[in-house]
Design a protein around this motif. Structure first.
Motif: not given
Length: 437
Positions: A47-51, A92-94
Motif C-alpha cells: 500500500m503506497p503512501t506519501p510516507f 492507520p493504513a489499517f
C-alpha cells in the motif's frame, strides 16, 4: 495481551460466522489483506503512501504469522485502538479511526469469521518507511492528534435505515478513507472537507457530498443500484479501487447497500435548481450527443459524422470511442454517454486517463462490461488531445490543466488498480448477440 489457544472453527456459531462474512464484505477486508496471487487474508498487499510503503498484515488464523493466538479481546482492541496483540501501535493504513465505531457484537462476528478462515503461514514483507516513521512509537502522537475512540451513537431524529447507513459508511465501510482529502500528516480533514474527494491507489475518489461532480445527481435508488451491482444506467460502471468494493457489497443483502445509499444521499443533499435543470436536459436529450452528429447502423454501431480535420481529439474520438459511447446500447455492455459521466466532469482527468490507457478488463467466466485499453495505440500527446476534446464536448466545466505528467505516470504504473467488474446475474444478457460456445 497474552496469547490464547487457537479456537476450533467448530466452536463458532455458523450464524455468527455468516454475520461476520457480511460485515467483512462491507469492510472490504479481503482486498486489502490479500496480495496479488496470494491466499485470502494472508496479507502482503503493498500500500503506497506519501510516507513510504506499508504491507498489509496476515489476519488468517495461522498461529505463527497470523492471528491464530489472538483472543477476541485482542482483536477488538486492535479495531478500536489500533494496537496489535503485542501492544505495538498499528499504522492507520489499517483504518481504525473508522473501525473504532464498530459495536461489540459486530467485532465478535468479525472475529468468528476470521478465525474460521484457512490458516496461511506467511510473513508479509517489512514496511518500507523512513526514520522516524519506522518507529511505531511515533504513532502515539498521531493518535493523540487524530484518533477519537468511541462506539457509533445513533442520531436522534433519523430513521433506522439512515442510522444503519451512517454506521456502515463511517465505520466498517470507511468511505472517508478514500473519499476525504488528507492533511500533511495523513489524517482525514474534518468539517466541510468530509467526503469532498480524495485519492485511492492512484485513482481519484470523487466527492460524495454536496460537491459531487456527477452531471446527473445521485438519489437513493441510483446509489443503491450502483453500490450493489457496480453499475447504474445514468452513471456508468465501477472501475479502479471501487470495483472490488461493489463486488463485495453485491454478496450481502441489498438492504445494506440501500442503508448506505440513504445516508450518502442525505450527505449529498438536494441538488441545486441549476444542477437539476441541467440533468433534466441531459435525460431528455436524444441518444446522440448533438443533433445529427451520428447516424445509427447495424443495431449497435454508429457512423461518425465529419469533424474538423484540424481537431485531432475529435478524430481520435470518432475512430476509437464513438462506436460504443454514442451507439445507444444500454449499460453495462454499452458505453456510457459521456455527457452523463462523472469522470469527464470531475476535477482531474486521472480516472479517464487510466481507463483510456488500460481499459476495463472483462471478468473471467462471467458476464460483465469491458473496454479495450489504448496504451499500445495512442501516444501521450494523442491521449491529451482526446481528453481535451471530451472535456469541452461533454461537460460544462473549464479545461483541465495540462495532463502530460498524469498520463506519463499512469502509463509507467501500468494496470495497477484496474479491476474486472463481475456483474453476475444482475447484468442482463444482450439479446442482440448470440451466446458464444
Amino acid at each position: 495481551m497474552p496469547p490464547v489457544q487457537r479456537p476450533a472453527a467448530s466452536s463458532f456459531d455458523p450464524a455468527l460466522v455468516k454475520q461476520g462474512s457480511d460485515l467483512a464484505a462491507v469492510g472490504n477486508c479481503v482486498v486489502c489483506h490479500t496480495a496479488p496471487g496470494g491466499k485470502p487474508f494472508a496479507g502482503g498487499l503493498a500500500m503506497p503512501t506519501p510516507f513510504g510503503t506499508i504491507y498489509s498484515t496476515n489476519i488468517s488464523p495461522d498461529e505463527a504469522t497470523g492471528m491464530g493466538r489472538w483472543s477476541e479481546a485482542a482483536f477488538t482492541r486492535s479495531m478500536r485502538e489500533g494496537v496489535d496483540r503485542e501492544g505495538r501501535h498499528l499504522y492507520p493504513a489499517f483504518p481504525y479511526d473508522h473501525f473504532t465505531l464498530v459495536s461489540d457484537a459486530d467485532n465478535r462476528a468479525l472475529y468468528a469469521y476470521l478465525m474460521t478462515r484457512e490458516a496461511v503461514p506467511y510473513e508479509p514483507p517489512p514496511n518500507a518507511l523512513p526514520f522516524p516513521l519506522n518507529m511505531r512509537m511515533t504513532l502515539a502522537g498521531w493518535k493523540l492528534l487524530f484518533l477519537r475512540e468511541g462506539r457509533f451513537q445513533p442520531v436522534p431524529g433519523q430513521d433506522e435505515a439512515w442510522n444503519r447507513g451512517a454506521y456502515l459508511a463511517d465505520g466498517l465501510g470507511h468511505c472517508g478513507a478514500c473519499h476525504t482529502p488528507r492533511n500533511i500528516l495523513g489524517a482525514e480533514r474534518k468539517g466541510d472537507a468530509h467526503w469532498s474527494g480524495g485519492e485511492a491507489d492512484g485513482w481519484s475518489a470523487y466527492a460524495i457530498n454536496a460537491q459531487s461532480p456527477a452531471p446527473i445527481p445521485w438519489d437513493v435508488d441510483s446509489l443503491t443500484r450502483y453500490l450493489h451491482t457496480g453499475w447504474e444506467q445514468r452513471h456508468g460502471v465501477a472501475r479502479g479501487p471501487m470495483a472490488p468494493v461493489n463486488a463485495n457489497l453485491g454478496t450481502i443483502p441489498q438492504s445494506e447497500s440501500r442503508a448506505i445509499a440513504t445516508y450518502v444521499a442525505s450527505v449529498m443533499g438536494e441538488p441545486s435548481s441549476e444542477r437539476r435543470q441541467r440533468a433534466e436536459r441531459l435525460l431528455a436529450a436524444d441518444a446522440a450527443h448533438s443533433p445529427g452528429a451520428l447516424a445509427s447502423s447495424a443495431g449497435s454501431q454508429t457512423v461518425p459524422s465529419p469533424h474538423d480535420p484540424a481537431d485531432r481529439g475529435a478524430a481520435i474520438y470518432a475512430a476509437a470511442c464513438s462506436t460504443c459511447h454514442d451507439a445507444g446500447r444500454p449499460l453495462p455492455y454499452g458505453g456510457l454517454r459521456l455527457d452523463h459521466s462523472t469522470a469527464i466532469s470531475g476535477p482531474t482527468p486521472l480516472n479517464p486517463i487510466h481507463v483510456i490507457l488500460h481499459g476495463l478488463p472483462a471478468p473471467e467466466g462471467a458476464r460483465g462490461p469491458m473496454m479495450p485499453g489504448y496504451a499500445g495505440v495512442l501516444d501521450d500527446a494523442q491521449i491529451a488531445d482526446l481528453l481535451a476534446y471530451m472535456r469541452r464536448s461533454f461537460s460544462d466545466q473549464p479545461p483541465w490543466d495540462d495532463p502530460a505528467a498524469m498520463i506519463a505516470e499512469a502509463r509507467k504504473d501500468g494496470v495497477k488498480g484496474v479491476w474486472a467488474l463481475d456483474t453476475g446475474s444482475d447484468a442482463p444478457a444482450n439479446p442482440s448477440k448470440r451466446d458464444m460456445p
